[in-house]
Each structure stands twice: as C-alpha cells, then as structure tokens.
Design an enzyme around this catalytic site. Structure first.
Site, PDB file in Angstrom:
ATOM      1  N   ARG A 106       0.965  -1.070   0.256  1.00 30.90           N
ATOM      2  CA  ARG A 106       0.025   0.005   0.002  1.00 30.90           C
ATOM      3  C   ARG A 106       0.830   1.213   0.019  1.00 30.90           C
ATOM      4  O   ARG A 106       1.905   1.258   0.704  1.00 30.90           O
ATOM      5  CB  ARG A 106      -0.909   0.003   1.255  1.00 30.90           C
ATOM      6  CG  ARG A 106      -1.471   1.406   1.372  1.00 30.90           C
ATOM      7  CD  ARG A 106      -2.395   1.742   2.604  1.00 30.90           C
ATOM      8  NE  ARG A 106      -3.855   0.850   2.071  1.00 30.90           N
ATOM      9  CZ  ARG A 106      -4.872   0.953   2.492  1.00 30.90           C
ATOM     10  NH1 ARG A 106      -5.156   2.196   3.629  1.00 30.90           N
ATOM     11  NH2 ARG A 106      -5.961   0.763   2.181  1.00 30.90           N
ATOM     12  N   HIS A 133      -7.541   0.841  -6.232  1.00 27.92           N
ATOM     13  CA  HIS A 133      -7.685   0.100  -5.050  1.00 27.92           C
ATOM     14  C   HIS A 133      -8.442  -1.271  -5.258  1.00 27.92           C
ATOM     15  O   HIS A 133      -9.728  -1.359  -4.987  1.00 27.92           O
ATOM     16  CB  HIS A 133      -8.591   1.016  -3.988  1.00 27.92           C
ATOM     17  CG  HIS A 133      -8.488   0.516  -2.700  1.00 27.92           C
ATOM     18  ND1 HIS A 133      -7.627  -0.515  -2.119  1.00 27.92           N
ATOM     19  CD2 HIS A 133      -9.354   1.151  -1.370  1.00 27.92           C
ATOM     20  CE1 HIS A 133      -7.812  -0.760  -0.834  1.00 27.92           C
ATOM     21  NE2 HIS A 133      -8.829   0.372  -0.337  1.00 27.92           N
ATOM     22  N   GLN A 136     -10.413  -3.376  -2.738  1.00 28.58           N
ATOM     23  CA  GLN A 136     -11.658  -2.831  -2.330  1.00 28.58           C
ATOM     24  C   GLN A 136     -12.936  -3.166  -3.347  1.00 28.58           C
ATOM     25  O   GLN A 136     -14.034  -3.351  -2.786  1.00 28.58           O
ATOM     26  CB  GLN A 136     -11.523  -1.414  -2.258  1.00 28.58           C
ATOM     27  CG  GLN A 136     -12.799  -0.704  -1.841  1.00 28.58           C
ATOM     28  CD  GLN A 136     -13.066  -0.599  -0.245  1.00 28.58           C
ATOM     29  OE1 GLN A 136     -12.237  -0.648   0.376  1.00 28.58           O
ATOM     30  NE2 GLN A 136     -14.195  -1.055  -0.039  1.00 28.58           N
ATOM     31  N   ASP A 229     -16.689   8.597  -1.488  1.00 29.08           N
ATOM     32  CA  ASP A 229     -15.280   8.265  -0.737  1.00 29.08           C
ATOM     33  C   ASP A 229     -14.879   9.778  -0.340  1.00 29.08           C
ATOM     34  O   ASP A 229     -15.567  10.803  -0.373  1.00 29.08           O
ATOM     35  CB  ASP A 229     -14.381   7.979  -1.836  1.00 29.08           C
ATOM     36  CG  ASP A 229     -12.941   7.639  -1.380  1.00 29.08           C
ATOM     37  OD1 ASP A 229     -12.841   7.267   0.061  1.00 29.08           O
ATOM     38  OD2 ASP A 229     -11.861   7.221  -1.978  1.00 29.08           O
ATOM     39  N   CYS A 270     -16.070   3.044   0.900  1.00 27.92           N
ATOM     40  CA  CYS A 270     -14.777   2.086   1.519  1.00 27.92           C
ATOM     41  C   CYS A 270     -14.615   2.156   3.093  1.00 27.92           C
ATOM     42  O   CYS A 270     -13.932   1.242   3.350  1.00 27.92           O
ATOM     43  CB  CYS A 270     -13.759   2.209   0.373  1.00 27.92           C
ATOM     44  SG  CYS A 270     -13.154   3.846   0.201  1.00 27.92           S
ATOM     45  N   ARG A 315     -13.930  -7.213   2.969  1.00 31.13           N
ATOM     46  CA  ARG A 315     -12.606  -6.857   2.453  1.00 31.13           C
ATOM     47  C   ARG A 315     -11.747  -8.105   2.935  1.00 31.13           C
ATOM     48  O   ARG A 315     -10.990  -8.575   2.175  1.00 31.13           O
ATOM     49  CB  ARG A 315     -12.060  -5.716   3.304  1.00 31.13           C
ATOM     50  CG  ARG A 315     -12.554  -4.349   2.949  1.00 31.13           C
ATOM     51  CD  ARG A 315     -12.152  -3.970   1.601  1.00 31.13           C
ATOM     52  NE  ARG A 315     -10.930  -4.196   1.113  1.00 31.13           N
ATOM     53  CZ  ARG A 315     -10.160  -3.054   1.459  1.00 31.13           C
ATOM     54  NH1 ARG A 315     -10.310  -2.082   2.362  1.00 31.13           N
ATOM     55  NH2 ARG A 315      -8.925  -3.312   0.883  1.00 31.13           N
TER      56      ARG A 315
END
Ligand code: CP
Ligand code: NVA
Length: 330
Positions: A106, A133, A136, A229, A270, A315
């Site tokens: 990440r 991502h 996700q 988001d 998310c 997730r």
C-alpha cells in the site's frame, strides 16, 4: 481457472471470468468462516505486508486472512523499513521474495507497486495506490451481489473525486463486469480520458456503460448503488481541503439523493468516512469550515440502505480469495 503466480495490481489485468471466480471463491471462504470450517491450506507460507500509508481494514483483512489460511504475516509500517529511503523498490523486491511467498503493498504511485512486481518472483498484491484500489473493488462487488443477487445491468453512481483510486477502480470493475457506471462530479474531478477510453473498450464486451456528468438529479435517478469516498485522500496536502469542500459539497450523499435512487438502492463507502464529528480531522474541518459532515450525511451512513460494514467485512473474505488463488491454494 488458474491464477497461481499472478500479481494483483489492478483489475484491468483480469478478465470478467477471473473476477467472478475470485468473488465466488470469496463467497465460499465466507461461508466456511461462518461455519467454523478450517481452511488453513497454506500452512508454512509467509506474506509481507508493506504499508507506506496507514490502514485499518486492509491491514486487518490481510493479517486475518493470512492467519486463516495458515500463513505467517510480517507487517512493515510506514517509516519502519528501509524501503524508498535507503533501499530501492527493486532491491526490496528481490530481498523480500527470498523470504516471503507473497507481498502486499500500500502506498503512493501505481508505478511503485508495478516496479515491486517486476522485480519480485512471488505474487504482489496492491493494497491501494493513488490510482487504484483493486481489493476494495472485490469487496464492493461481493457486497452488491449479496444484496441484488446479480451484478450485470445494475446502475452504480459514484459521487465525489472520481479521479482517484476509488473512482478509477469502480469505473474499471463496473466496465469489466457489465454494470452501468456514472461518475457524478464537477468536470475537473472526472477520471482521466485515457482510462475512460480503456474502460469504454471493456464495455463493448461486457455491455456496461460509462457516464460522466455534473448533473446530480439525472445521475442518481433510479440508481441501484450510490457510492462515495473521502474528498481528500491519504497523501494529499492539507491545502486542498478548502477547494475540495467548495467543489464537492453539492455532491455530498444525503437522504434527498438516496430518495432519487431506486427503492431498493444501497449506499457504499470504502471507509474511513467523515459523517460526524467523532474524528480528529472531522473536528478540525468543523472548526475551520463549519461542516459537521462531509461526503455523506450521518443519516445516510446509519440508514438501512447503508451496507458499509458488510462491505468492510467483505474486504477480508475477498483478500483471502486473492491470496489463496494467486498462491495456488485452490
Ligand atoms: N477501505 C480501506 O482501504 O480502508 P483502510 O484504509 O482502513 O485500509
Ligand atoms: N481515496 C481514499 C481511499 C481510502 C481507503 C484514500 O486514498 O485515502
């Protein structure tokens, strides 16, 4: 289906069938976990988890999933390794793949995770970059499929900064799987033209569509899924807050917006989310700009339509599927 040895850097690299396979595998692991059926078929393997940005869900998902699969995991936190400062990504990759069976990364630019994958002989998984991502997206699609029992033909509207990881990745996954994707934002927040063109090609096969619009009412009417988001992503400077607030406030997800959507519509985010004042940043923004909520109202966040915690749980199941498939557990 054989994904053994594959990197997981962006869903652009995966076919519709491969993505559906990962969702099916995640659903299977989810059932096993709920029933208490052990699935530690990767005993003896180890994974490295590199985090150059902070995380709650992604880190925990990788650690719990690795543990459930019988693997050891080593967490490298932002600042606690030599990566980038004293050691190049290429050298890091060549060191880590001598010790580990898979590497999660990440961090910042997509080119970094791609460089890591180039020099690694073991699978590399993207746990979020500025641009994408992908793990996700699997969780989002699994959550959507659990609710609607299908994916194709559903209308997903993303409101907010659609140029960044979440917006880009939602456009990619929707166009791969045949959903109708709308990015609803001021023009300067639309995804870049090159990516849009690439996704339009995926749509030719999947029968999905892509719409970019500034018009909120038309965009949200009849939507099945409303997504948003944070307005300012990790790694962006504080100076951008004022402009973002001004530009994106009209695109906040409110009950009025949810009422435009279909009666069975769901809300996804998310996370983390600024929907109240119970965060440090939320409080600072409230003091400076007088906002008590940002990208989503507290009312929508806590409503029945909000599946954000199912999404968060998913997730773990989906990341488990990615590791299991690419490490050859299935
Ligand atoms: N959604 C997500 O990636 O959350 P974290 O930043 O907590 O990992
Ligand atoms: N766009 C957000 C996503 C967080 C999971 C960020 O990059 O900070």
């Amino acid at each position: 289906m054989n994904l053994k040895g594959r990197d997981f850097l962006t869903l652009k690299d995966f076919t519709k069938e491969e993505i559906i396979y990962l969702l099916d595998l995640a659903a299977e692991y989810k059932q096993k976990k709920k029933k208490g059926v052990l699935h530690d078929t990767l005993r003896g393997k180890n994974v490295a988890l590199i985090f150059e940005k902070t995380s709650t869900r992604t880190r925990c998902a990788f650690e719990v999933a690795a543990n459930d699969l019988g693997m050891g995991s080593t967490y490298l936190d932002p600042g606690a390794s030599q990566i980038g400062k004293k050691e190049s990504i290429a050298d890091t990759a060549q060191v880590l793949c001598r010790m580990f069976d898979g590497i999660e990364y990440r961090g910042y630019g997509q080119e970094i995770v791609e460089e890591l994958a180039k020099y690694s002989t073991v699978p590399v998984w993207n746990g979020l970059t500025n641009e994408y991502h992908p793990t996700q997206m699997l969780a989002d699609m699994l959550t959507i499929r659990e609710h609607f029992k299908k994916l194709e033909g559903l209308k997903l509207v993303y409101l907010g900064d659609a140029r960044y990881n979440t917006g880009n990745s939602l456009m990619v996954v929707c166009s791969k799987l045949g959903l109708h994707f709308t990015a609803c934002a001021p023009k300067e927040y639309f995804p870049n033209a090159k990516l849009v063109a690439q996704c339009e090609e995926y749509c030719e096969e999947s029968k999905g569509t892509i719409t970019l619009t500034e018009k909120i009412t038309a965009a949200c009417k009849g939507a099945d899924i409303i997504c948003t988001d944070v307005w300012v992503s990790m790694g962006e400077p504080d100076e951008v807050w004022e402009k973002r607030i001004n530009d994106l406030s009209p695109y906040k997800v409110t009950t009025e917006i949810m009422n435009l959507a279909s009666p069975n519509a769901i809300f996804l985010h998310c996370l983390p989310s600024f929907h109240d004042l119970n965060t440090e940043i939320g409080k600072t923004i409230a003091e400076k700009y007088g906002l008590t909520e940002m990208e989503v109202s507290d009312e929508v966040f806590k409503s029945k339509a909000s599946l954000v915690f199912d999404e968060a749980e998913n997730r773990m199941h989906t990341i488990k599927a990615v590791m299991a498939a690419t490490l050859g557990a299935v």
